[in-house]
Design an enzyme around this catalytic site. Sequence first.
Site, short mmCIF file in Angstrom:
data_model
loop_
_atom_site.label_atom_id
_atom_site.label_comp_id
_atom_site.label_asym_id
_atom_site.label_seq_id
_atom_site.Cartn_x
_atom_site.Cartn_y
_atom_site.Cartn_z
N LYS A 296 12.90 66.17 25.78
CA LYS A 296 12.96 67.69 26.29
C LYS A 296 13.20 68.84 25.42
CE LYS A 296 15.49 70.01 29.38
NZ LYS A 296 15.95 71.13 28.83
N ASN A 297 14.48 68.66 24.87
CA ASN A 297 14.78 69.85 24.00
C ASN A 297 14.57 69.66 22.58
OD1 ASN A 297 16.13 70.75 26.21
ND2 ASN A 297 18.17 70.18 25.51
N CYS B 237 19.07 77.55 33.77
CA CYS B 237 20.00 76.72 34.60
C CYS B 237 21.31 77.74 34.72
CB CYS B 237 20.62 75.43 33.61
SG CYS B 237 19.56 74.14 33.92
N ARG C 59 25.39 82.93 29.07
CA ARG C 59 24.42 82.66 28.09
C ARG C 59 23.75 83.89 27.61
NH1 ARG C 59 20.78 77.53 29.99
NH2 ARG C 59 20.93 77.02 27.80
N ASP D 59 25.65 68.35 27.49
CA ASP D 59 24.35 67.81 28.21
C ASP D 59 24.86 66.46 28.94
OD1 ASP D 59 23.42 70.23 27.87
OD2 ASP D 59 21.64 69.54 26.52
N ARG E 295 12.73 68.88 35.99
CA ARG E 295 12.84 69.63 34.66
C ARG E 295 12.91 68.93 33.65
NH1 ARG E 295 16.37 74.83 34.49
NH2 ARG E 295 15.30 74.52 32.41
#
Length: 431
Positions: free
Chosen positions: A22-23, A126, A131, A316, A408
């Site tokens: 995903k990232n 999230c 952030r 993560d 997600r």
Amino acid sequence: MDKIRIVGGRPLNGVIPVSGAKNAALPLMIASLLTPETLTLHNLPRLADVSLLVRILGNHGVDYMINGKKPGQTVTSGQTVRLSAEHIVDTFAPYELVAKMRASFWVLAPLLARMGHAKVSLPGGCAIGTRPVDLLLMAMEKLGAQISIEAGYVIAKAPDGLRGGHINFDKVTVGGTHMALMAASLALGHTLIENAAREPEIVDLADCLVKMGARIHGAGTSRIEIEGVAGLKGAEHHVMPDRIETGTYAMAVAMTGGDILLEGARPELLQSALDVLTQVGAHISTTNEGIRVSRNGAGLQAVDVETAPFPGFPTDLQAQFMALMTRAKGSSRITETIFENRFMHVQELARLGAKIRLDGDTAIVDGVDDLQGAPVMATDLRASVSLVIAALAAKGETTVNRVYHLDRGFEHLEAKLSACGADVTRLAQAG
Ligand code: EPZ
């Protein structure tokens, strides 16, 4: 909203195919804005975040074509997407879209580099910390952009185009490095990025940009140099395997016991986590097909962990590791150094019988013999999957609510786990 029901206590045995990351997929898709030609991405995971980004890119004028399954492919084979930003029709990214996914803020960099202006909502994403975007904006300013913030929107302008500059991040930032790479690729002259993120997803983006004609040296180290080019062309690229998904399933099998081949996984992408799992008591080996993880009989040893930028232990995987430590022999200290509020899973793990105390940025986990199933709910993607890991080993039934978080970032989670013997069912709910 869907729920997932898990009846714990079964070992995992079999093969889990690892999806595209995903990232890596998200910045690669965003890089399509840099060129009027077609960027073809293979091995793209089927995830809610990918679908949302396709919509966001569509608003900017990106045409897309998503290939269905080919004969012989399974439902877990990655998809191929062709993205063509021949004409950018809009450089505005509205709050309604950007607030749902932080990474969509990164569109600012290619829009600014190619069009000379962009207006992008401040991000959401999230709930794992404040952030901020100060470093991301600093990087754009170093490349000559004029930045202002008005009514929740970042307005960036470079009417005469971006020019190369010296970007020195005082904190390692993955998103900042992605944005700097994309913008500097089309800036006039030479750019030096210092204290760049070294995450494998940065290397994957840089590899793709180089195929598109960018001149980048040093990706994967903390010092990256870029010589800007006047234009980029189309390219074809395979998204790297997901190291966080790999680590998640490795922790799941360490938790339940059993023997799993993580097909397509690459050990060098998560060596620090694999080393920790070995200390915990899992057996890990590399084969031609991927990584094999097993644990048979032996109990789990408590191990202390501190998250850090790559090549350190990934933030993560912190929640998943905490779930694992809830059943270890002894006490484990887990320190989160990247995000200040990434312990939202603690109180939910406690519902399952975990004993965890928080002391500032450290969680102290006292292992218990057994967890007990319960209804739980998570507030972010990795926290949700940590509850799944705990539930796989808990006695009785657990229902994980708010499954959209899992959707997600984890492709076909319940299918992959069920195929290896877990009792996992999705309960579809209207509304
Ligand atoms: C990326 O987020 C990942 N997201 C995150 O994964 C991951 O947790 C994170 O990197 C760290 O590895 C994607 O790749 C889409 P950062 P990013 O900028 O780029 C601070 C997941 O679960 N910071 O490296 O947003 C920031 O607050 C997600 O898949 C500033 O202070 O993270 C944090 O403390 C969640 N100012 C630290 O830097 C800034 O301008 C690292 O954040 C930018 C960041």
